[in-house]
Motif scaffolding. Sequence first.
Motif, mmCIF file in Angstrom:
data_model
loop_
_atom_site.group_PDB
_atom_site.id
_atom_site.type_symbol
_atom_site.label_atom_id
_atom_site.label_comp_id
_atom_site.label_asym_id
_atom_site.label_seq_id
_atom_site.Cartn_x
_atom_site.Cartn_y
_atom_site.Cartn_z
ATOM 1 N N GLN A 76 0.833 -1.197 0.000
ATOM 2 C CA GLN A 76 0.000 0.000 0.000
ATOM 3 C C GLN A 76 0.872 1.253 0.000
ATOM 4 O O GLN A 76 1.639 1.477 0.931
ATOM 5 N N PRO A 77 0.781 2.124 -1.019
ATOM 6 C CA PRO A 77 1.569 3.366 -1.000
ATOM 7 C C PRO A 77 0.936 4.385 -0.053
ATOM 8 O O PRO A 77 -0.269 4.368 0.197
ATOM 9 N N LYS A 78 1.772 5.272 0.459
ATOM 10 C CA LYS A 78 1.258 6.276 1.387
ATOM 11 C C LYS A 78 1.643 7.684 0.929
ATOM 12 O O LYS A 78 0.831 8.403 0.392
ATOM 13 N N LEU A 82 11.689 11.022 -7.864
ATOM 14 C CA LEU A 82 10.399 10.872 -7.212
ATOM 15 C C LEU A 82 10.505 9.776 -6.166
ATOM 16 O O LEU A 82 10.975 8.671 -6.471
ATOM 17 N N ALA A 83 10.107 10.084 -4.933
ATOM 18 C CA ALA A 83 10.130 9.100 -3.852
ATOM 19 C C ALA A 83 8.697 8.742 -3.476
ATOM 20 O O ALA A 83 7.857 9.622 -3.286
ATOM 21 N N VAL A 84 8.422 7.434 -3.369
ATOM 22 C CA VAL A 84 7.104 6.933 -2.980
ATOM 23 C C VAL A 84 7.318 5.887 -1.890
ATOM 24 O O VAL A 84 8.152 4.985 -2.037
ATOM 25 N N SER A 85 6.573 6.035 -0.781
ATOM 26 C CA SER A 85 6.706 5.085 0.327
ATOM 27 C C SER A 85 5.667 3.983 0.211
ATOM 28 O O SER A 85 4.490 4.242 -0.068
ATOM 29 N N PHE A 86 6.105 2.737 0.449
ATOM 30 C CA PHE A 86 5.244 1.553 0.502
ATOM 31 C C PHE A 86 5.499 0.861 1.832
ATOM 32 O O PHE A 86 6.498 0.146 1.976
ATOM 33 N N GLY A 87 4.646 1.072 2.806
ATOM 34 C CA GLY A 87 4.889 0.476 4.112
ATOM 35 C C GLY A 87 6.161 1.030 4.725
ATOM 36 O O GLY A 87 6.315 2.245 4.916
ATOM 37 N N GLN A 88 7.131 0.141 5.024
ATOM 38 C CA GLN A 88 8.412 0.565 5.581
ATOM 39 C C GLN A 88 9.488 0.750 4.515
ATOM 40 O O GLN A 88 10.652 0.991 4.839
ATOM 41 N N ILE A 89 9.106 0.679 3.219
ATOM 42 C CA ILE A 89 10.053 0.746 2.100
ATOM 43 C C ILE A 89 9.871 2.061 1.350
ATOM 44 O O ILE A 89 8.745 2.494 1.091
ATOM 45 N N ILE A 90 11.006 2.696 0.998
ATOM 46 C CA ILE A 90 11.006 3.902 0.174
ATOM 47 C C ILE A 90 11.528 3.533 -1.201
ATOM 48 O O ILE A 90 12.612 2.950 -1.333
ATOM 49 N N GLY A 94 12.851 0.364 9.505
ATOM 50 C CA GLY A 94 11.839 -0.073 10.449
ATOM 51 C C GLY A 94 11.243 -1.422 10.092
ATOM 52 O O GLY A 94 11.836 -2.248 9.365
ATOM 53 N N THR A 95 10.055 -1.648 10.608
ATOM 54 C CA THR A 95 9.333 -2.912 10.441
ATOM 55 C C THR A 95 7.976 -2.639 9.817
ATOM 56 O O THR A 95 7.496 -1.495 9.813
ATOM 57 N N PRO A 96 7.314 -3.681 9.299
ATOM 58 C CA PRO A 96 5.977 -3.470 8.722
ATOM 59 C C PRO A 96 4.970 -2.935 9.730
ATOM 60 O O PRO A 96 3.969 -2.322 9.329
ATOM 61 N N ASP A 97 5.224 -3.160 11.027
ATOM 62 C CA ASP A 97 4.304 -2.652 12.043
ATOM 63 C C ASP A 97 4.446 -1.148 12.255
ATOM 64 O O ASP A 97 3.595 -0.541 12.921
ATOM 65 N N ASP A 98 5.502 -0.546 11.742
ATOM 66 C CA ASP A 98 5.748 0.887 11.898
ATOM 67 C C ASP A 98 5.999 1.489 10.518
ATOM 68 O O ASP A 98 7.129 1.860 10.176
ATOM 69 N N PRO A 99 4.949 1.625 9.693
ATOM 70 C CA PRO A 99 5.143 2.101 8.310
ATOM 71 C C PRO A 99 5.499 3.582 8.280
ATOM 72 O O PRO A 99 5.311 4.327 9.234
ATOM 73 N N ILE A 100 6.008 3.998 7.120
ATOM 74 C CA ILE A 100 6.376 5.397 6.909
ATOM 75 C C ILE A 100 5.110 6.216 6.706
ATOM 76 O O ILE A 100 4.263 5.899 5.869
ATOM 77 N N GLU A 101 4.988 7.270 7.493
ATOM 78 C CA GLU A 101 3.814 8.136 7.420
ATOM 79 C C GLU A 101 4.027 9.309 6.463
ATOM 80 O O GLU A 101 3.106 9.710 5.749
ATOM 81 N N SER A 102 5.207 9.908 6.468
ATOM 82 C CA SER A 102 5.464 11.066 5.611
ATOM 83 C C SER A 102 6.939 11.112 5.248
ATOM 84 O O SER A 102 7.793 10.598 5.997
#
Length: 873
Positions: free
Chosen positions: A517-519, A530-538, A555-563
Amino acid sequence: MATSTELVGRVVVRGGASLVKRRPVFSADSKYIFVCSGEVIRVFSVASGEFVTELWGHRNEVTAVRVNPLIQLQLFSSSLDGTINLWDYADGILLKTFTLGLPLFGLLVHADLKNKLYVQIPQDSGKEDDEFLGKLAIVHLPSRQSSSRAVPVQASPVINKIKVGDRGTAIGAGGEYVAAIHGSKLKVVFTANEEENAESVYLSENRSSVLTCVACHPTDYAIATGNANGHVTLWRNFNKSKPVLSSEHWHSLRVEDVGFSPEGSYLYSVGHECTLVQWQYNSKHRDFIPRLGAPISHVSCSHDNQYKALCLTSNAIIVLKVDKIKQKIQGLSFGDYTRTGPVCIPTGLTTDPHTKALVLNGTPGHLQFYHLQQDKLLYNLDIVGENYISPESLDKPLVNTEVERVAFDTEGAWLATIERRDDKETSMEMRLKFWGFDKEKQSFKLNTVIESPHEYQVYALQLRSTKEVDGFLHDPLAVTTANDKKFKVWRLLDDEDVNSKMKTWNCTFVGSYRNLQPKDASFCEDGSLLAVSFGQIITIWDPDTNELKRTFCQGTPDDPIESLYFGHGSSSCHLVASTKGSITVWNLLTCSVLWNVSLGVHLLIEDPLSCMFAVIDITNNLFVFNTSEPRIIYAQKSLLKQPIDMAIFTPLVKNNQSSDGGQSARKKLLPWEHVSQLYLMTRKQDLFSLVSERRDQEEGKEFQSHGQMSLHTNLQPTPFAMLLGRERAKDDEEETGLDAVRIQGALGTASVKQMLSSPAHTLPPAKTLCSSFLKTMLPPAGDAHTRMVQSDSEDELGEKDESDKSDMEDDAHHTEHAQLMNQSGQVVKSHDQGYQVENVQDIHLSDVELHKLEKAARTGFKWMKPVFKDVLS
């Protein structure tokens, strides 16, 4: 982690406070309107609608303001800080402060009640919430003037259990009685009886309906109430055993407020229907002023019945004259009138590159552009194109189409918006719109509408910078991420229609990564990445070739990237990413972590003009970092008591910058204040700014020097003043004109006396007066040619004893005059010397005198000194 500065910033109010929570009041002459706004009283001009000044003196929210009925240039105001202030609003002076020690929720005054006030106090002492029941109490003001500004007074309760607020109580004709409401009960107490619990209690006609507002007739024994079912009821004969009731029904929802006109011939009622209803007293006739734009919460009339003020729930005050809108006083617009969720502004905060105004959600379906320095709405941009429709029931509000995302490019050439409507019953509606900036109209014009750009809700919307970098200019580009596990790239392309010359936006790439899921998404400063975050992956992409360049994992999948966002300036090679529990800065040159800090993150705020960014945690603590190092360069705990929902760095306005640019002055500013300002917004849409003590003092001095002067200058002149101004302008034009009337007697005497008798500050510049003054020195018209020949012969006899050099100068001067003399008696001067064509007749001055006079006029004004001496002698 230690901070590098010991400076402590001040959180100051910048605006956004509600203008419509309390009923506004007109001045006795109907020139001003007084508005309770947070802890201050704001004064606006009725004629221009402009802000005039503020009255500061309370330490908590102002709950009521009333004109002193005995001295109409004074105001009474009550506040939750437990004080009643007496103001001289014309000079902005606080005259007296009456202290009670209890929160005050309302205030009533009347001309027939000298030295008496009625106030609303808590039912249980110590509470400061105005959403509960209270008491109505009487306050006796001291009759003797005290030298002390703070005067303690006592409040004696007269009615228990009333609805607090300006719609819960009213004072009757002649100040003989006071009415209050509680539930379905109407309570009346006569002012002659000041004992507690001495009120008469009357039940409403419909006991299951709650009374919402009350008003008293100004001259008759009549009370009007509105209820939650939309009924307006008139109570008569209440001074006897059983009151007589008459009820009218027009409103489909609850009645928000009622009020009588000053002479009592009309009763006004307002509500959620966006309509003002005018009921003719003692008649069933009614008139309507519909489509006022938003639900109406309060109605108020001027003392001369010339104006009516309506408070809209969109935080606007409309001033009506007869049945037409004369002025609209607009604060920071409130969004959806029925929204109950925690997020009140889906778009967040952003800045318009053109006006530097704050851009956020306004009225439903609109974006508002708000001037931060003037605390004034510039304009609304209608995004959705739908009118507000009042719901059938306030328990089931209608779902309006809302603007959820907004983005500008750095140059302000393009604006992108996402609007969505989802009522959970029908299919979701969503549109992506691109707006181009029209330089001629200085506004945004719709260019492209894309229906259903994604299947589900859009998370992020970003536009690439169109700024030229190193001689290379990128094409306009946009990116969106959504809950459908995809992100899309949109590009400006030529229209497929061969007959169309315009360009439109189209989707050129759809991306995904491992079905995650992208955020968030962000473009770098030069637009090449262009940077796009997917969970804990950039993921790092090339937006021009749509090629995946690199991936970073934190980080871990339990702590995804918010911004996340790219750095600016010297930190453009850095990428900042935050989760709910940490901040990580990546170095794109080495593709490694530069530094990482474990910190609770509620908001991540980037400063587009520096290398700094700010973090606010869930407890309103502020931390400011530089992207190049993990050291905290500034920290401050507990910025506000209210939860901070949004924050933004905005460009510093030049006229607010300090005039002292020295090193010592820069040390007294907060780290970011050299280029930016930090603004904070709470859930109630109150707007604050964090500033240094030095900046706060500078702005306070600027307000003091300019705020009070505009009290009278903002008003339009009276007809007599306009007529007098035209007559004075006409006189000045006649006096300073080139064709001033010549007078008999001593040359120039009248002009000199007139200049000496006029005030110096009213005179135009000396250069403007010179031409007309010289003409007054010339004699009446005559035969110039004859007198010129006579003057030549007299001059030859009179100049025999002078030196050869003087003779040569005079002969040259006479020759020049003879050459420039034509047959009609006109002396033609050359334009190179600044001369003009003049009619010269009956000249009494000799050529030598005339020559000296013209020479003196060309060289300076010292020749005027002997003239003044001769006139004054």
